[in-house]
Design an enzyme around this catalytic site. Structure first.
Site, mmCIF file in Angstrom:
data_model
loop_
_atom_site.group_PDB
_atom_site.id
_atom_site.type_symbol
_atom_site.label_atom_id
_atom_site.label_comp_id
_atom_site.label_asym_id
_atom_site.label_seq_id
_atom_site.Cartn_x
_atom_site.Cartn_y
_atom_site.Cartn_z
ATOM 1 C CE1 TYR A 108 1.104 -0.070 4.416
ATOM 2 C CE2 TYR A 108 0.033 1.992 4.336
ATOM 3 C CZ TYR A 108 0.986 1.138 5.042
ATOM 4 O OH TYR A 108 1.673 1.514 5.944
ATOM 5 N NE ARG A 113 6.805 4.100 0.244
ATOM 6 C CZ ARG A 113 6.743 4.998 0.991
ATOM 7 N NH1 ARG A 113 7.913 5.331 1.775
ATOM 8 N NH2 ARG A 113 5.658 5.394 1.407
ATOM 9 N NE ARG A 169 -5.887 -19.247 4.182
ATOM 10 C CZ ARG A 169 -4.864 -20.326 4.692
ATOM 11 N NH1 ARG A 169 -4.749 -21.274 4.362
ATOM 12 N NH2 ARG A 169 -3.949 -19.760 5.441
ATOM 13 C CG HIS A 202 0.248 -20.961 2.592
ATOM 14 N ND1 HIS A 202 -0.718 -21.662 2.945
ATOM 15 C CD2 HIS A 202 0.609 -20.133 3.618
ATOM 16 C CE1 HIS A 202 -0.946 -21.373 4.170
ATOM 17 N NE2 HIS A 202 -0.305 -20.379 4.343
ATOM 18 C CE LYS A 236 3.523 3.284 3.115
ATOM 19 N NZ LYS A 236 3.429 3.337 4.785
ATOM 20 C CD GLU A 287 10.130 2.078 10.149
ATOM 21 O OE1 GLU A 287 10.125 2.813 9.412
ATOM 22 O OE2 GLU A 287 10.046 0.928 9.934
ATOM 23 C CG LEU A 293 8.777 2.829 4.333
ATOM 24 C CD1 LEU A 293 8.239 1.452 3.484
ATOM 25 C CD2 LEU A 293 7.352 3.412 4.545
HETATM 26 N N1 PDD Z 1 3.090 5.203 6.824
HETATM 27 N N2 PDD Z 1 7.709 3.972 8.468
HETATM 28 C C1 PDD Z 1 6.733 3.436 8.556
HETATM 29 C C2 PDD Z 1 6.767 2.030 9.217
HETATM 30 C C3 PDD Z 1 5.417 3.819 7.730
HETATM 31 O O1 PDD Z 1 4.369 3.051 7.805
HETATM 32 C C4 PDD Z 1 5.447 5.046 7.372
HETATM 33 C C5 PDD Z 1 4.220 5.731 6.429
HETATM 34 C C6 PDD Z 1 6.640 5.734 7.270
HETATM 35 C C7 PDD Z 1 6.808 7.170 6.482
HETATM 36 O O2 PDD Z 1 6.909 6.883 5.421
HETATM 37 P P1 PDD Z 1 6.323 8.358 4.129
HETATM 38 O O3 PDD Z 1 6.840 9.436 4.800
HETATM 39 O O4 PDD Z 1 6.591 7.750 2.965
HETATM 40 O O5 PDD Z 1 4.880 8.414 4.656
HETATM 41 C C8 PDD Z 1 7.843 5.266 8.005
HETATM 42 C C9 PDD Z 1 1.842 5.705 6.240
HETATM 43 C C10 PDD Z 1 1.420 7.114 6.221
HETATM 44 C C11 PDD Z 1 0.876 4.862 6.900
HETATM 45 O O6 PDD Z 1 0.778 3.651 7.309
HETATM 46 O O7 PDD Z 1 -0.421 5.410 7.313
#
Ligand code: PDD
Length: 279
Positions: free
Chosen positions: A31, A50, A99, A101, A146, A178, A202
Protein backbone atom coordinates in the site's frame (compact mmCIF):
# COMPACT_ATOMS: atom_id res chain seq x y z
CA UNK A 1 -17.50 9.03 -2.30
CA UNK A 2 -16.15 7.70 -5.58
CA UNK A 3 -13.30 5.20 -5.38
CA UNK A 4 -11.28 3.30 -7.97
CA UNK A 5 -11.34 -0.48 -8.02
CA UNK A 6 -9.93 -2.69 -10.76
CA UNK A 7 -10.35 -0.20 -13.59
CA UNK A 8 -13.71 1.24 -12.49
CA UNK A 9 -14.78 4.38 -10.67
CA UNK A 10 -17.72 3.52 -8.44
CA UNK A 11 -19.37 4.63 -5.23
CA UNK A 12 -17.54 3.29 -2.17
CA UNK A 13 -20.80 1.78 -0.91
CA UNK A 14 -21.05 -0.38 -4.05
CA UNK A 15 -17.60 -1.98 -3.71
CA UNK A 16 -17.57 -5.75 -3.43
CA UNK A 17 -14.28 -7.32 -2.34
CA UNK A 18 -14.11 -11.07 -2.61
CA UNK A 19 -13.49 -13.03 0.60
CA UNK A 20 -10.94 -14.93 -1.51
CA UNK A 21 -8.88 -11.79 -2.05
CA UNK A 22 -5.27 -12.51 -1.10
CA UNK A 23 -5.13 -9.25 0.81
CA UNK A 24 -8.02 -10.37 3.01
CA UNK A 25 -6.77 -13.94 3.44
CA UNK A 26 -3.01 -13.45 3.74
CA UNK A 27 -2.27 -9.73 4.04
CA UNK A 28 -0.66 -10.42 0.66
CA UNK A 29 -0.29 -6.93 -0.73
CA UNK A 30 1.31 -3.49 -0.67
CA UNK A 31 0.00 0.00 0.00
CA UNK A 32 0.83 3.68 -0.21
CA UNK A 33 -0.55 6.77 1.49
CA UNK A 34 -0.15 10.06 -0.37
CA UNK A 35 -1.39 13.54 0.55
CA UNK A 36 -2.57 15.95 -2.11
CA UNK A 37 -2.39 19.63 -1.21
CA UNK A 38 -4.86 21.81 -3.12
CA UNK A 39 -5.25 19.09 -5.71
CA UNK A 40 -1.51 18.41 -6.10
CA UNK A 41 -0.33 15.01 -4.84
CA UNK A 42 2.98 15.48 -3.01
CA UNK A 43 5.80 13.37 -4.49
CA UNK A 44 3.42 10.91 -6.14
CA UNK A 45 6.22 9.68 -8.38
CA UNK A 46 8.26 8.55 -5.34
CA UNK A 47 5.26 6.77 -3.82
CA UNK A 48 4.60 4.92 -7.08
CA UNK A 49 8.29 3.93 -7.38
CA UNK A 50 8.15 2.47 -3.87
CA UNK A 51 4.94 0.63 -4.73
CA UNK A 52 6.53 -0.79 -7.89
CA UNK A 53 9.57 -1.89 -5.91
CA UNK A 54 7.33 -3.56 -3.33
CA UNK A 55 5.37 -5.36 -6.07
CA UNK A 56 8.62 -6.57 -7.66
CA UNK A 57 9.82 -7.84 -4.29
CA UNK A 58 6.51 -9.66 -3.76
CA UNK A 59 6.31 -10.99 -7.31
CA UNK A 60 3.02 -9.17 -7.92
CA UNK A 61 2.71 -8.22 -11.59
CA UNK A 62 1.33 -4.70 -11.52
CA UNK A 63 1.14 -3.80 -15.22
CA UNK A 64 -0.55 -0.41 -14.89
CA UNK A 65 1.56 1.11 -12.10
CA UNK A 66 2.17 4.35 -14.00
CA UNK A 67 -1.54 4.80 -14.75
CA UNK A 68 -2.17 4.88 -10.99
CA UNK A 69 -0.98 8.50 -10.99
CA UNK A 70 -3.79 9.38 -13.39
CA UNK A 71 -6.36 7.43 -11.34
CA UNK A 72 -5.31 9.39 -8.22
CA UNK A 73 -5.71 12.72 -10.00
CA UNK A 74 -9.08 11.67 -11.36
CA UNK A 75 -10.30 10.73 -7.85
CA UNK A 76 -9.34 14.19 -6.59
CA UNK A 77 -11.48 15.72 -9.34
CA UNK A 78 -14.38 13.32 -8.96
CA UNK A 79 -14.54 13.86 -5.18
CA UNK A 80 -14.13 17.66 -5.38
CA UNK A 81 -10.93 17.65 -3.34
CA UNK A 82 -9.03 20.29 -5.29
CA UNK A 83 -9.34 22.95 -2.60
CA UNK A 84 -8.48 20.68 0.34
CA UNK A 85 -5.89 18.35 1.71
CA UNK A 86 -6.76 14.88 0.46
CA UNK A 87 -5.50 11.54 1.73
CA UNK A 88 -5.04 9.11 -1.14
CA UNK A 89 -4.89 5.46 -0.15
CA UNK A 90 -3.57 2.98 -2.74
CA UNK A 91 -3.67 -0.76 -2.14
CA UNK A 92 -2.55 -3.56 -4.42
CA UNK A 93 -3.06 -7.22 -3.53
CA UNK A 94 -2.16 -10.44 -5.34
CA UNK A 95 -5.78 -10.78 -6.47
CA UNK A 96 -8.56 -13.30 -5.98
CA UNK A 97 -8.03 -17.03 -5.93
CA UNK A 98 -8.97 -19.98 -3.73
CA UNK A 99 -6.88 -20.10 -0.60
CA UNK A 100 -3.45 -21.70 -1.05
CA UNK A 101 -0.08 -20.37 0.04
CA UNK A 102 1.51 -20.60 -3.39
CA UNK A 103 0.88 -17.85 -5.94
CA UNK A 104 -2.33 -18.06 -8.02
CA UNK A 105 -1.86 -19.20 -11.64
CA UNK A 106 -0.89 -16.81 -14.47
CA UNK A 107 -3.78 -14.60 -15.54
CA UNK A 108 -5.06 -13.81 -12.04
CA UNK A 109 -4.79 -10.03 -11.92
CA UNK A 110 -3.88 -8.00 -8.84
CA UNK A 111 -6.67 -6.15 -7.03
CA UNK A 112 -6.05 -2.40 -7.26
CA UNK A 113 -8.01 -0.14 -4.91
CA UNK A 114 -7.59 3.63 -4.60
CA UNK A 115 -9.57 6.03 -2.44
CA UNK A 116 -9.20 9.77 -1.86
CA UNK A 117 -10.81 11.54 1.09
CA UNK A 118 -10.55 14.89 2.81
CA UNK A 119 -7.87 14.90 5.51
CA UNK A 120 -6.73 17.21 8.30
CA UNK A 121 -3.21 16.74 9.66
CA UNK A 122 -3.20 16.96 13.47
CA UNK A 123 -2.13 20.58 14.01
CA UNK A 124 -2.37 20.24 17.81
CA UNK A 125 0.22 17.44 17.76
CA UNK A 126 2.32 19.51 15.38
CA UNK A 127 2.19 22.59 17.60
CA UNK A 128 2.72 21.06 21.04
CA UNK A 129 4.50 17.82 20.22
CA UNK A 130 3.63 14.24 21.11
CA UNK A 131 4.57 11.66 23.68
CA UNK A 132 5.84 8.36 22.27
CA UNK A 133 6.66 5.00 23.80
CA UNK A 134 9.22 2.43 22.69
CA UNK A 135 8.47 -1.22 21.94
CA UNK A 136 10.68 -4.15 20.90
CA UNK A 137 10.77 -4.55 17.13
CA UNK A 138 9.01 -7.83 16.44
CA UNK A 139 8.42 -7.15 12.74
CA UNK A 140 9.94 -9.09 9.88
CA UNK A 141 13.28 -8.41 8.20
CA UNK A 142 11.92 -6.40 5.24
CA UNK A 143 10.59 -3.25 6.85
CA UNK A 144 11.64 -1.39 3.69
CA UNK A 145 8.66 -3.06 1.97
CA UNK A 146 5.34 -1.33 2.59
CA UNK A 147 3.25 -4.42 3.16
CA UNK A 148 -0.41 -4.25 4.24
CA UNK A 149 0.47 -6.89 6.82
CA UNK A 150 0.58 -4.42 9.71
CA UNK A 151 -0.28 -6.45 12.81
CA UNK A 152 2.92 -5.59 14.75
CA UNK A 153 2.42 -1.90 13.88
CA UNK A 154 -1.22 -2.00 14.95
CA UNK A 155 -0.40 -3.68 18.28
CA UNK A 156 2.45 -1.26 19.00
CA UNK A 157 0.37 1.77 18.12
CA UNK A 158 -2.51 0.61 20.31
CA UNK A 159 -0.07 0.14 23.19
CA UNK A 160 1.08 3.74 22.75
CA UNK A 161 -2.53 4.93 22.59
CA UNK A 162 -3.38 3.02 25.80
CA UNK A 163 -0.54 4.88 27.51
CA UNK A 164 -1.69 8.29 26.21
CA UNK A 165 1.04 8.26 23.58
CA UNK A 166 0.59 9.20 19.94
CA UNK A 167 3.21 6.91 18.39
CA UNK A 168 5.37 3.89 19.28
CA UNK A 169 9.00 3.62 18.23
CA UNK A 170 10.44 0.22 17.40
CA UNK A 171 13.73 -0.61 19.15
CA UNK A 172 16.03 -3.43 18.07
CA UNK A 173 19.28 -4.33 19.81
CA UNK A 174 19.11 -1.07 21.78
CA UNK A 175 18.78 0.96 18.57
CA UNK A 176 15.87 3.32 17.82
CA UNK A 177 14.53 2.46 14.36
CA UNK A 178 11.28 4.16 13.35
CA UNK A 179 7.67 4.58 14.38
CA UNK A 180 4.68 2.37 13.56
CA UNK A 181 3.82 4.74 10.71
CA UNK A 182 6.62 7.30 10.73
CA UNK A 183 10.39 7.79 10.60
CA UNK A 184 12.23 9.14 13.62
CA UNK A 185 14.70 12.04 13.84
CA UNK A 186 16.67 13.55 16.68
CA UNK A 187 18.68 16.75 17.08
CA UNK A 188 21.97 16.59 18.97
CA UNK A 189 24.98 18.94 18.84
CA UNK A 190 23.08 21.06 16.28
CA UNK A 191 22.94 18.14 13.83
CA UNK A 192 19.92 16.15 12.69
CA UNK A 193 20.22 12.38 13.14
CA UNK A 194 18.16 9.61 11.62
CA UNK A 195 18.49 5.88 11.05
CA UNK A 196 20.18 5.08 7.72
CA UNK A 197 18.14 3.45 4.96
CA UNK A 198 18.16 -0.30 5.46
CA UNK A 199 15.82 -3.28 5.64
CA UNK A 200 15.04 -2.21 9.24
CA UNK A 201 13.07 0.92 8.29
CA UNK A 202 10.81 2.18 5.54
CA UNK A 203 12.51 4.65 3.25
CA UNK A 204 9.99 7.43 3.90
CA UNK A 205 9.13 9.97 1.24
CA UNK A 206 8.85 12.58 4.01
CA UNK A 207 12.18 11.42 5.46
CA UNK A 208 13.85 12.21 2.13
CA UNK A 209 12.13 15.61 2.03
CA UNK A 210 13.50 16.36 5.54
CA UNK A 211 17.01 15.45 4.39
CA UNK A 212 16.62 17.80 1.39
CA UNK A 213 15.41 20.61 3.67
CA UNK A 214 18.39 20.12 6.02
CA UNK A 215 20.80 20.13 3.10
CA UNK A 216 19.31 23.39 1.81
CA UNK A 217 19.54 24.94 5.28
CA UNK A 218 23.13 23.72 5.71
CA UNK A 219 22.09 21.69 8.73
CA UNK A 220 24.29 18.61 8.98
CA UNK A 221 22.35 15.36 8.58
CA UNK A 222 23.83 12.25 10.16
CA UNK A 223 22.31 9.00 8.91
CA UNK A 224 23.36 6.91 11.88
CA UNK A 225 21.36 4.84 14.32
CA UNK A 226 20.67 6.35 17.75
CA UNK A 227 20.96 4.13 20.80
CA UNK A 228 18.17 4.04 23.35
CA UNK A 229 20.67 4.96 26.09
CA UNK A 230 21.40 8.23 24.27
CA UNK A 231 17.83 9.50 24.78
CA UNK A 232 18.82 11.70 27.72
CA UNK A 233 21.33 13.49 25.42
CA UNK A 234 18.75 14.37 22.76
CA UNK A 235 17.98 18.10 22.43
CA UNK A 236 15.02 17.72 20.07
CA UNK A 237 13.13 14.92 18.36
CA UNK A 238 10.45 14.58 15.71
CA UNK A 239 8.71 12.01 13.56
CA UNK A 240 8.04 12.37 9.84
CA UNK A 241 5.41 10.76 7.66
CA UNK A 242 2.95 11.62 4.93
CA UNK A 243 0.09 12.01 7.42
CA UNK A 244 1.98 13.26 10.50
CA UNK A 245 4.10 15.52 8.27
CA UNK A 246 6.67 16.85 10.76
CA UNK A 247 5.46 16.23 14.30
CA UNK A 248 7.69 17.11 17.27
CA UNK A 249 8.32 14.45 19.91
CA UNK A 250 8.58 15.93 23.41
CA UNK A 251 8.56 12.80 25.54
CA UNK A 252 9.88 9.27 25.03
CA UNK A 253 8.88 6.64 27.63
CA UNK A 254 8.21 9.46 30.11
CA UNK A 255 11.68 10.92 29.54
CA UNK A 256 11.34 14.60 28.67
CA UNK A 257 13.12 15.64 25.45
CA UNK A 258 14.94 18.99 25.80
CA UNK A 259 12.70 21.38 27.69
CA UNK A 260 9.58 19.34 26.91
CA UNK A 261 8.54 21.67 24.10
CA UNK A 262 9.08 21.44 20.33
CA UNK A 263 12.66 22.46 19.51
CA UNK A 264 13.74 25.38 17.33
CA UNK A 265 15.31 23.27 14.53
CA UNK A 266 12.23 21.05 14.49
CA UNK A 267 10.00 24.11 14.09
CA UNK A 268 12.17 25.44 11.28
CA UNK A 269 12.05 22.11 9.41
CA UNK A 270 8.28 21.97 10.00
CA UNK A 271 7.86 25.43 8.48
CA UNK A 272 10.01 24.59 5.43
CA UNK A 273 8.10 21.33 4.95
CA UNK A 274 4.77 23.22 4.88
CA UNK A 275 6.22 25.54 2.24
CA UNK A 276 7.43 22.56 0.22
CA UNK A 277 4.09 20.72 0.18
CA UNK A 278 2.17 23.87 -0.63
CA UNK A 279 4.45 25.12 -3.40
N1 PDD B 1 3.03 5.18 6.90
N2 PDD B 1 7.73 4.05 8.51
C1 PDD B 1 6.60 3.33 8.51
C2 PDD B 1 6.60 2.01 9.19
C3 PDD B 1 5.44 3.82 7.86
O1 PDD B 1 4.33 3.06 7.84
C4 PDD B 1 5.48 5.11 7.25
C5 PDD B 1 4.29 5.70 6.55
C6 PDD B 1 6.69 5.83 7.29
C7 PDD B 1 6.82 7.19 6.64
O2 PDD B 1 6.76 7.08 5.24
P1 PDD B 1 6.28 8.28 4.32
O3 PDD B 1 7.05 9.48 4.72
O4 PDD B 1 6.60 7.84 2.94
O5 PDD B 1 4.79 8.47 4.55
C8 PDD B 1 7.79 5.27 7.92
C9 PDD B 1 1.79 5.65 6.33
C10 PDD B 1 1.62 7.13 6.37
C11 PDD B 1 0.65 4.89 6.96
O6 PDD B 1 0.84 3.71 7.23
O7 PDD B 1 -0.43 5.45 7.18
Amino acid sequence: MVIFINGKYIDKGDVRISPDDRGFLFGDGLYEVVLAYNGKPFRLEEHISRLKRGCEFAGIKLENADEIKEFCRSLIERNNLKENIANIYIQVTRGVYKRAHRFPPEGILPTVYIAAAEFSPNRVYQKYGIKVITVPDDRWDHCDIKTIDLLPNVLAHQKAFDQSGAEALFVNGGVLLEGTHSNFFTVMEGKVWTHPESNKILSGVTRRAVIEICNKLNIEIVEKAIEYIEISEIDEAFVSSTTLEITPVVNVDDIKIGNGRPGELTKLIQEKYQRMVNS
